[in-house]
Design an enzyme around this catalytic site. Sequence first.
Site, PDB file in Angstrom:
ATOM      1  CG  ASP A  81       1.410  -2.476  10.292  1.00 51.40           C
ATOM      2  OD1 ASP A  81       2.249  -1.845   9.602  1.00 51.40           O
ATOM      3  OD2 ASP A  81       0.561  -3.241   9.792  1.00 51.40           O
ATOM      4  CG  HIS A 101     -21.143  16.228  19.936  1.00 51.28           C
ATOM      5  ND1 HIS A 101     -21.194  17.415  20.641  1.00 51.28           N
ATOM      6  CD2 HIS A 101     -19.821  15.944  19.780  1.00 51.28           C
ATOM      7  CE1 HIS A 101     -19.965  17.827  20.875  1.00 51.28           C
ATOM      8  NE2 HIS A 101     -19.106  16.955  20.374  1.00 51.28           N
ATOM      9  CG  ASP A 137      -2.022   0.146   8.336  1.00 50.16           C
ATOM     10  OD1 ASP A 137      -2.977   0.938   8.437  1.00 50.16           O
ATOM     11  OD2 ASP A 137      -1.973  -0.750   7.477  1.00 50.16           O
ATOM     12  CD  GLU A 148     -17.074  12.053  22.764  1.00 54.21           C
ATOM     13  OE1 GLU A 148     -16.788  13.230  23.038  1.00 54.21           O
ATOM     14  OE2 GLU A 148     -17.195  11.637  21.594  1.00 54.21           O
ATOM     15  N   GLY A 162       0.828  -1.212   0.000  1.00 53.32           N
ATOM     16  CA  GLY A 162       0.000   0.000   0.000  1.00 53.32           C
ATOM     17  C   GLY A 162       0.853   1.249   0.000  1.00 53.32           C
TER      18      GLY A 162
END
Length: 319
Positions: free
Chosen positions: A129, A215, A127, A187, A11
Amino acid sequence: MKKIGVLTSGGDAPGMNAAVRAVVRKAIYHNIEVFGIYGGYAGLINGNIEELSLGSVGDIIHRGGTTLFSARCEEFKTKEGQLKGVEQLMKAGIEGMVVIGGDGSYRGANALTEHGFPCVGVPGTIDNDICGTQFTIGFDTALKTVIEAIDKIRDTATSHERTFVIEVMGRDAGDIALWSGLAGGAETIIVPEENYDMNEICSRLRKGHERGRKHSIIIVAEGVASGIELGKQIKELMNFDTRVSVLGHMQRGGSPTAFDRVLASRLGARAVELLIEGKGGRAVGIENNQIIDHDIAAILGEAHTLNMNLLRLSKELSI
């Protein structure tokens, strides 16, 4: 070493071009010819190889994507495919390689090293990773893209008093979700490295609603669950006005940040230095702002870990 090759694989990630530029110019500075392999390992098998000059990498440091193009190649996972690549390298007189990409790219680089062509891996993936490095090329830019989206979605979420589920990339790693969620004030953050509990998510939403929160923003990594399905569950369980945004491949694009450009330049240059020193089978990285390198085979044997302290902090700050 008089001739080296460079390719990008897997990618694409913002900053890959900056890394290619660094490899080419660092090599030419040391009187080494550089050849670009176009189309990743598939291009190597097919002999899509061209010599690169200083001008070949002019005006690309600010561009996203990769001018060398990229492709996934199942054939190169086989010994027969690898030997076809070796044949092309021998034909071009290439003596060493710099491979820019993620885990699959590193596996290809390790295979070429085992076949007698020293390779150095440069971590290029949004990513974040790859083991052996604190940050990968493209991660910072992807974060910037996601955070900008979160900020804009929060504006409309506030206006309409809605709960938004935002799905971000991260099939096996939750770094994008965690860092963007913490920076964006989400959140709830859902990552592959930790099981999630719908009852807990709903409880947090309920508590926030009871104390007057109008929200909520929930960030979910694509490898955990579909944002669309998660949004449906929340709407059914809570009866909240819920919307879903799947950010998708926009996270891969865009002009790289200053951090990614500098990181790519440092890592690309060090990769060339390692080849000059006769060191193949290495992977470069950054730790505490210092450029380091590890045995690439050892890197492949390690599992990526998420910073659980950051995940714990995000929960503490989103009460």
